[in-house]
Design a protein around this motif. Structure first.
Motif, PDB file in Angstrom:
ATOM      1  N   SER A  48       0.582  -0.606  -0.174  1.00 24.65           N
ATOM      2  CA  SER A  48      -0.206  -0.354   0.071  1.00 24.65           C
ATOM      3  C   SER A  48       0.821   0.925   0.104  1.00 24.65           C
ATOM      4  CB  SER A  48      -0.790   0.010   1.756  1.00 24.65           C
ATOM      5  OG  SER A  48      -2.143  -1.456   1.379  1.00 24.65           O
ATOM      6  N   LYS A  72      -8.833  -8.522  -8.602  1.00 19.96           N
ATOM      7  CA  LYS A  72      -9.962  -7.639  -7.747  1.00 19.96           C
ATOM      8  C   LYS A  72      -9.649  -7.589  -7.026  1.00 19.96           C
ATOM      9  CE  LYS A  72     -13.840  -9.397  -5.857  1.00 19.96           C
ATOM     10  NZ  LYS A  72     -14.991  -9.761  -6.227  1.00 19.96           N
ATOM     11  N   THR A  74     -10.600  -6.862  -2.465  1.00 18.92           N
ATOM     12  CA  THR A  74     -11.540  -6.025  -1.437  1.00 18.92           C
ATOM     13  C   THR A  74     -10.807  -6.133  -0.516  1.00 18.92           C
ATOM     14  OG1 THR A  74     -13.204  -7.626  -2.886  1.00 18.92           O
ATOM     15  CG2 THR A  74     -13.853  -7.212  -0.655  1.00 18.92           C
ATOM     16  N   GLN A  75     -11.796  -5.019   0.326  1.00 16.37           N
ATOM     17  CA  GLN A  75     -10.988  -3.890   1.863  1.00 16.37           C
ATOM     18  C   GLN A  75     -12.573  -3.836   2.802  1.00 16.37           C
ATOM     19  OE1 GLN A  75      -8.250  -0.829   2.587  1.00 16.37           O
ATOM     20  NE2 GLN A  75     -10.149   0.681   1.141  1.00 16.37           N
ATOM     21  N   THR A  76     -12.351  -4.857   3.532  1.00 18.88           N
ATOM     22  CA  THR A  76     -13.121  -4.378   4.491  1.00 18.88           C
ATOM     23  C   THR A  76     -13.040  -3.465   5.529  1.00 18.88           C
ATOM     24  OG1 THR A  76     -14.453  -6.489   4.288  1.00 18.88           O
ATOM     25  CG2 THR A  76     -15.386  -5.830   6.117  1.00 18.88           C
ATOM     26  N   ALA A  80     -18.006  -1.546   5.839  1.00 16.10           N
ATOM     27  CA  ALA A  80     -17.497  -1.597   4.690  1.00 16.10           C
ATOM     28  C   ALA A  80     -16.833  -2.179   3.620  1.00 16.10           C
ATOM     29  CB  ALA A  80     -17.669  -0.070   4.910  1.00 16.10           C
ATOM     30  N   LYS A  81     -17.798  -2.125   2.798  1.00 10.89           N
ATOM     31  CA  LYS A  81     -16.724  -3.309   1.709  1.00 10.89           C
ATOM     32  C   LYS A  81     -16.057  -2.439   0.511  1.00 10.89           C
ATOM     33  CE  LYS A  81     -17.295  -8.044   2.156  1.00 10.89           C
ATOM     34  NZ  LYS A  81     -17.688  -9.057   1.783  1.00 10.89           N
ATOM     35  N   THR A  82     -14.649  -2.341  -0.430  1.00  9.68           N
ATOM     36  CA  THR A  82     -14.803  -1.557  -1.266  1.00  9.68           C
ATOM     37  C   THR A  82     -13.786  -2.299  -2.171  1.00  9.68           C
ATOM     38  OG1 THR A  82     -14.155   0.639   0.003  1.00  9.68           O
ATOM     39  CG2 THR A  82     -13.472   0.763  -2.147  1.00  9.68           C
ATOM     40  N   GLU A  83     -13.779  -2.779  -3.248  1.00 12.39           N
ATOM     41  CA  GLU A  83     -13.446  -3.571  -4.304  1.00 12.39           C
ATOM     42  C   GLU A  83     -12.755  -2.506  -5.214  1.00 12.39           C
ATOM     43  OE1 GLU A  83     -16.381  -5.852  -5.906  1.00 12.39           O
ATOM     44  OE2 GLU A  83     -15.832  -6.625  -4.111  1.00 12.39           O
ATOM     45  N   ALA A  84     -11.770  -3.227  -6.062  1.00  9.74           N
ATOM     46  CA  ALA A  84     -11.055  -2.598  -7.178  1.00  9.74           C
ATOM     47  C   ALA A  84     -10.939  -3.648  -7.909  1.00  9.74           C
ATOM     48  CB  ALA A  84     -10.500  -1.757  -6.574  1.00  9.74           C
ATOM     49  N   PHE A  99      -6.418   3.856  -5.331  1.00  5.33           N
ATOM     50  CA  PHE A  99      -7.412   2.869  -4.164  1.00  5.33           C
ATOM     51  C   PHE A  99      -6.538   3.271  -3.339  1.00  5.33           C
ATOM     52  CE2 PHE A  99      -7.853  -0.425  -0.642  1.00  5.33           C
ATOM     53  CZ  PHE A  99      -9.808  -0.815  -1.605  1.00  5.33           C
ATOM     54  N   LYS A 100      -7.275   3.784  -2.144  1.00  3.05           N
ATOM     55  CA  LYS A 100      -6.872   4.171  -0.927  1.00  3.05           C
ATOM     56  C   LYS A 100      -7.076   3.026   0.413  1.00  3.05           C
ATOM     57  CE  LYS A 100      -6.074   7.781  -2.076  1.00  3.05           C
ATOM     58  NZ  LYS A 100      -5.017   8.536  -1.960  1.00  3.05           N
TER      59      LYS A 100
END
Length: 126
Positions: A48, A72, A74-76, A80-84, A99-100
């Motif tokens: 990161s 892919k 996936t951050q939790t 809350a989930k964020t995908e990139a 992506f943060k």
């Protein structure tokens, strides 16, 4: 007496082989300053930074071409989930530019090779 010497020799050979077997899959040391996980034979390193998140792939200390995968991230964090999408960025590198990463978040890298085999690695951010 000959049997005892034979058994001692076999035992010594078995003990000598243990360190070699322990490192047979290569080093688990991060090569890019990130977090490392093994999934099967594949080592996945998650890095990161201020420009986004990068993922590096290797097997037995040899780079694995990232272009052979769709991927892919996936951050939790805080429920809350964020995908990139992780896009090949040359060599063994995949990237999610911009992506943060949230401090302390759980991050999952999902890879699918051209043959359809799936690889997953879970990281816990610091």
């Amino acid at each position: 007496m000959k049997i005892d010497l034979f058994r001692a020799g076999v035992a010594a050979l078995a003990l000598a082989a243990i360190p070699a077997a322990a490192v047979a899959h290569g080093s688990m040391k991060p090569q890019h300053g990130g977090l490392v996980q093994m999934s099967g034979e594949t080592m996945i390193e998650l890095v990161s930074g201020p420009k986004g998140v990068d993922v590096y792939l290797s097997e037995e200390d040899e780079p694995v071409l990232a272009a052979g995968y769709t991927a892919k991230l996936t951050q939790t964090a805080a429920g809350a989930k964020t995908e990139a999408v992780l896009k090949p960025a040359g060599g063994n590198k995949l990237t999610a530019a911009g992506f943060k990463a949230v401090k302390g978040a759980k991050m999952v890298v999902a890879l699918i090779d051209k043959g359809g085999a799936k690889i997953f690695a879970t990281f816990q951010g610091k």
